[in-house]
Design a protein around this motif. Structure first.
Motif, mmCIF file in Angstrom:
data_model
loop_
_atom_site.group_PDB
_atom_site.id
_atom_site.type_symbol
_atom_site.label_atom_id
_atom_site.label_comp_id
_atom_site.label_asym_id
_atom_site.label_seq_id
_atom_site.Cartn_x
_atom_site.Cartn_y
_atom_site.Cartn_z
ATOM 1 N N LYS A 99 52.651 111.732 13.667
ATOM 2 C CA LYS A 99 51.929 110.493 13.447
ATOM 3 C C LYS A 99 52.894 109.108 13.820
ATOM 4 C CE LYS A 99 52.701 110.227 9.307
ATOM 5 N NZ LYS A 99 53.240 110.376 6.943
ATOM 6 N N ARG A 100 52.197 107.875 14.499
ATOM 7 C CA ARG A 100 53.428 106.710 15.579
ATOM 8 C C ARG A 100 52.005 105.608 15.424
ATOM 9 N NH1 ARG A 100 53.729 110.819 21.118
ATOM 10 N NH2 ARG A 100 55.686 111.548 20.445
ATOM 11 N N MET A 101 53.055 104.414 14.768
ATOM 12 C CA MET A 101 52.353 103.417 14.473
ATOM 13 C C MET A 101 53.209 102.767 15.807
ATOM 14 S SD MET A 101 53.407 100.551 11.769
ATOM 15 C CE MET A 101 52.123 101.724 10.877
ATOM 16 N N TYR A 102 52.227 101.991 16.407
ATOM 17 C CA TYR A 102 52.246 100.719 17.672
ATOM 18 C C TYR A 102 52.626 99.671 16.925
ATOM 19 C CZ TYR A 102 51.250 105.142 20.021
ATOM 20 O OH TYR A 102 52.090 106.176 20.976
ATOM 21 N N LEU A 103 52.831 98.734 17.343
ATOM 22 C CA LEU A 103 53.235 97.642 16.444
ATOM 23 C C LEU A 103 53.471 96.463 17.942
ATOM 24 C CD1 LEU A 103 56.208 98.038 14.334
ATOM 25 C CD2 LEU A 103 53.768 97.707 14.161
ATOM 26 N N ILE A 104 52.386 95.461 17.881
ATOM 27 C CA ILE A 104 52.394 94.221 18.805
ATOM 28 C C ILE A 104 52.312 93.062 18.297
ATOM 29 C CG2 ILE A 104 51.130 93.152 20.589
ATOM 30 C CD1 ILE A 104 50.338 96.221 21.018
ATOM 31 N N ASP A 105 53.898 92.300 18.275
ATOM 32 C CA ASP A 105 54.149 90.984 17.858
ATOM 33 C C ASP A 105 53.826 89.835 18.727
ATOM 34 O OD1 ASP A 105 54.464 88.880 17.141
ATOM 35 O OD2 ASP A 105 56.677 89.531 16.360
ATOM 36 N N GLY A 106 52.458 89.641 18.878
ATOM 37 C CA GLY A 106 51.439 88.083 19.838
ATOM 38 C C GLY A 106 50.347 89.338 20.537
ATOM 39 N N LEU A 127 48.159 101.134 15.475
ATOM 40 C CA LEU A 127 48.020 100.139 15.791
ATOM 41 C C LEU A 127 47.861 98.654 14.450
ATOM 42 C CD1 LEU A 127 48.256 98.264 18.942
ATOM 43 C CD2 LEU A 127 45.880 98.428 18.745
ATOM 44 N N VAL A 128 49.037 97.822 14.837
ATOM 45 C CA VAL A 128 49.249 96.367 14.405
ATOM 46 C C VAL A 128 49.494 95.527 15.297
ATOM 47 C CG1 VAL A 128 50.126 95.604 12.261
ATOM 48 C CG2 VAL A 128 50.465 98.278 12.219
ATOM 49 N N CYS A 129 48.681 95.014 14.707
ATOM 50 C CA CYS A 129 48.972 93.217 16.043
ATOM 51 C C CYS A 129 48.843 92.230 15.308
ATOM 52 C CB CYS A 129 47.870 93.211 17.511
ATOM 53 S SG CYS A 129 47.564 94.383 17.687
ATOM 54 N N ALA A 130 50.042 91.148 15.551
ATOM 55 C CA ALA A 130 49.877 89.658 14.662
ATOM 56 C C ALA A 130 49.928 88.891 15.439
ATOM 57 C CB ALA A 130 51.466 89.693 14.333
ATOM 58 N N ILE A 131 49.185 87.740 14.679
ATOM 59 C CA ILE A 131 49.038 86.978 15.439
ATOM 60 C C ILE A 131 49.285 85.158 14.700
ATOM 61 C CG2 ILE A 131 46.424 87.253 14.610
ATOM 62 C CD1 ILE A 131 45.175 85.797 16.753
ATOM 63 N N ALA A 132 49.657 84.454 15.811
ATOM 64 C CA ALA A 132 50.220 82.878 14.704
ATOM 65 C C ALA A 132 49.436 82.334 14.429
ATOM 66 C CB ALA A 132 51.428 82.862 15.484
ATOM 67 N N GLN A 133 47.613 82.954 14.179
ATOM 68 C CA GLN A 133 46.915 81.585 13.221
ATOM 69 C C GLN A 133 46.106 82.502 11.973
ATOM 70 O OE1 GLN A 133 44.898 81.755 18.180
ATOM 71 N NE2 GLN A 133 43.202 81.389 17.336
ATOM 72 N N SER A 134 44.812 82.181 12.368
ATOM 73 C CA SER A 134 43.752 82.448 11.306
ATOM 74 C C SER A 134 42.815 82.670 12.111
ATOM 75 C CB SER A 134 43.143 81.526 10.023
ATOM 76 O OG SER A 134 44.198 80.725 9.372
ATOM 77 N N VAL A 135 42.189 83.805 11.071
ATOM 78 C CA VAL A 135 41.405 85.080 12.283
ATOM 79 C C VAL A 135 40.079 84.524 11.951
ATOM 80 C CG1 VAL A 135 40.786 87.363 13.171
ATOM 81 C CG2 VAL A 135 42.986 86.775 12.662
ATOM 82 N N ASP A 136 38.688 83.919 12.499
ATOM 83 C CA ASP A 136 37.090 83.525 11.976
ATOM 84 C C ASP A 136 36.244 84.976 12.947
ATOM 85 O OD1 ASP A 136 37.104 82.752 14.733
ATOM 86 O OD2 ASP A 136 36.989 81.212 14.192
ATOM 87 N N ASP A 137 35.518 84.559 12.255
ATOM 88 C CA ASP A 137 34.396 85.883 12.698
ATOM 89 C C ASP A 137 34.800 85.782 14.005
ATOM 90 O OD1 ASP A 137 34.210 86.172 10.145
ATOM 91 O OD2 ASP A 137 32.013 84.828 9.849
ATOM 92 N N LEU A 138 34.097 84.921 14.529
ATOM 93 C CA LEU A 138 34.270 85.107 16.332
ATOM 94 C C LEU A 138 35.880 85.668 16.743
ATOM 95 C CD1 LEU A 138 32.466 84.376 18.613
ATOM 96 C CD2 LEU A 138 33.625 82.432 19.140
ATOM 97 N N LEU A 139 36.840 85.096 16.565
ATOM 98 C CA LEU A 139 37.923 85.882 17.074
ATOM 99 C C LEU A 139 38.159 87.278 16.172
ATOM 100 C CD1 LEU A 139 40.607 85.729 18.272
ATOM 101 C CD2 LEU A 139 41.330 84.513 16.201
ATOM 102 N N HIS A 140 37.911 87.852 15.283
ATOM 103 C CA HIS A 140 37.867 89.406 14.641
ATOM 104 C C HIS A 140 36.994 89.541 15.111
ATOM 105 C CE1 HIS A 140 37.080 92.731 11.828
ATOM 106 N NE2 HIS A 140 38.125 91.737 11.714
ATOM 107 N N SER A 141 35.169 89.194 16.019
ATOM 108 C CA SER A 141 35.013 90.528 16.905
ATOM 109 C C SER A 141 36.005 90.886 18.237
ATOM 110 C CB SER A 141 33.755 89.176 17.047
ATOM 111 O OG SER A 141 32.955 89.404 15.904
ATOM 112 N N GLU A 142 35.931 89.240 18.497
ATOM 113 C CA GLU A 142 36.304 89.779 20.070
ATOM 114 C C GLU A 142 37.974 90.722 19.535
ATOM 115 O OE1 GLU A 142 38.322 86.154 21.133
ATOM 116 O OE2 GLU A 142 36.196 85.035 21.505
ATOM 117 N N ILE A 143 38.984 90.967 18.660
ATOM 118 C CA ILE A 143 40.040 91.500 18.603
ATOM 119 C C ILE A 143 39.453 92.686 18.712
ATOM 120 C CG2 ILE A 143 42.255 92.063 16.914
ATOM 121 C CD1 ILE A 143 42.549 89.152 16.132
ATOM 122 N N ALA A 144 37.708 93.004 17.837
ATOM 123 C CA ALA A 144 37.171 94.764 17.619
ATOM 124 C C ALA A 144 37.091 95.321 18.409
ATOM 125 C CB ALA A 144 36.236 94.056 16.514
#
Length: 374
Positions: A99-106, A127-144
């Motif tokens: 059981k491991r968790m990977y955190l990426i702040d940025g 896997l948990v990533c943080a982003i300093a902005q709202s996530v719209d559908d386009l950005l969500h698709s890129e992150i996915a």
């Protein structure tokens, strides 16, 4: 400890752990984002994107999540590099079923690492990533696509009723309500909801304006700008690095600006800063991003000196961009430093902001050619 977190943004794992071990009592250190923390472990997905506007608590949430993951038996790895040898070490970790968790702040800064982990992430890991902005559908698709799986978004911008109640208890516990302590709890909660928009950032800014923290901030600014003007360049450098989320290496900054770091440390820790930063190795990170922005908005600085310090940091950061090992970080720092949004925060005075930004551009044009990398 609470003052240190509010002013510098430094999180104490030990203080939070102590608070959480008394979970049935009102929070005494910081407001836990309990609903969002639980959602990471109660979901049937293992990829998450944590979003919030700057100052609304994504980095603190990741710190809280580290504690929560440890308490549930996870090993936690904070990924803040993309060096090939670090990615090679991750390859070894990612082959395990532990059981491991990977955190990426940025997310944007460490996108290569996001892709690397996402492609190899086992079902037992998160896997948990943080982003300093709202996530719209386009950005969500890129992150996915980068994560090799659709992430669940955790939006931290708005505090729920339980979190607002926890803020009320915390402010009462540490005497931050001051004049409002005579108001009813309902009225105080309405202030947090209506006047502060149910946002962490707005609540903290109200503390900078209306409580003992405002007096502490006055003392800090007066110490550097009026009582010890020979430290004014160092103070400006601290604020610039805070706006850049302390990504630029402080020893390099002191070298570039010819600052006597040892003497500065002695003076800083004997100043009003020492009241809340004594005992920490990163004594120079004594303002959070929010506090740096607040100070630049509310106090007068010598604009020529600000332009000089900023231009020097940008120029030397650019010269570092072609370094084989540190070039990536330098290029990312340069992107942040050169954003117009960053400049408007740094030179936020309405009266001289435009003039200062124009001076920065003139300074850049007159400087030797820099190795800017796209």
């Amino acid at each position: 400890m609470v003052d240190r977190m509010l002013l510098s943004g430094e999180f104490s794992y030990a203080a939070f752990a102590t608070q959480q071990h008394h979970i049935h009592q009102s929070p005494e250190y910081c407001v836990p984002r309990t609903k969002h923390l639980n959602s990471v472990f109660d979901a049937n997905v293992n990829r998450f994107i944590v979003s919030s506007d700057l100052g609304n608590g994504k980095s603190i949430f990741l710190e809280q999540l580290t504690f929560e993951a440890h308490s549930r038996g996870f090993e936690v790895f904070a990924v803040n590099t993309q060096l090939p040898e670090a990615l090679a070490e991750l390859d070894i970790l990612l082959t395990s079923s532990a059981k491991r968790m990977y955190l990426i702040d940025g997310y944007a800064r460490y996108r290569k690492a996001v892709k690397h982990i996402g492609k190899r992430l086992p079902a037992s890991s998160v896997l948990v990533c943080a982003i300093a902005q709202s996530v719209d559908d386009l950005l969500h698709s890129e992150i996915a696509e980068d994560m090799c799986g659709a992430p669940r978004e955790i939006d931290l911008n708005i505090l729920d009723s339980a979190e607002l109640a926890a803020w009320d208890g915390l402010l009462e516990r540490w005497g931050f309500w001051e004049g409002r302590i005579q108001e009813t709890r309902v009225d105080r909660l309405e202030f947090l909801r209506a006047q502060c928009g149910s946002e962490n950032r707005s609540i903290v800014l109200s503390l900078f304006r209306e409580t003992r923290l405002s007096r502490k901030i006055d003392e800090i600014v007066n110490y550097f700008l009026r009582q010890n003007p020979h430290h004014s360049k160092a103070f400006i450098a601290v604020l610039i690095n805070a706006l850049c989320q302390n990504h630029v290496d402080w020893p390099r900054i002191t070298e570039w600006l010819e600052i006597d770091n040892a003497a500065l440390k002695v003076d800083v820790l004997s100043s009003p800063v020492g009241d809340f930063m004594s005992g920490t190795s990163r004594w120079y990170e004594f303002t959070s991003t929010e506090l740096a922005s607040y100070i630049l908005n509310h106090y007068d600085f010598a604009i020529d000196e600000m332009v000089e310090v900023y231009s020097k940091i940008v120029r030397e950061t650019a010269y570092s961009a072609d370094d084989l090992r540190g070039g990536f970080d330098a290029r990312e720092n340069l992107k942040e430093l050169m954003r117009f949004r960053f400049l408007t925060k740094l030179f936020s005075s309405r009266g001289v902001g435009v003039t200062a930004i124009n001076a920065v551009y003139r300074n850049r044009c007159s400087a030797p050619t820099l190795p800017f990398t796209a």
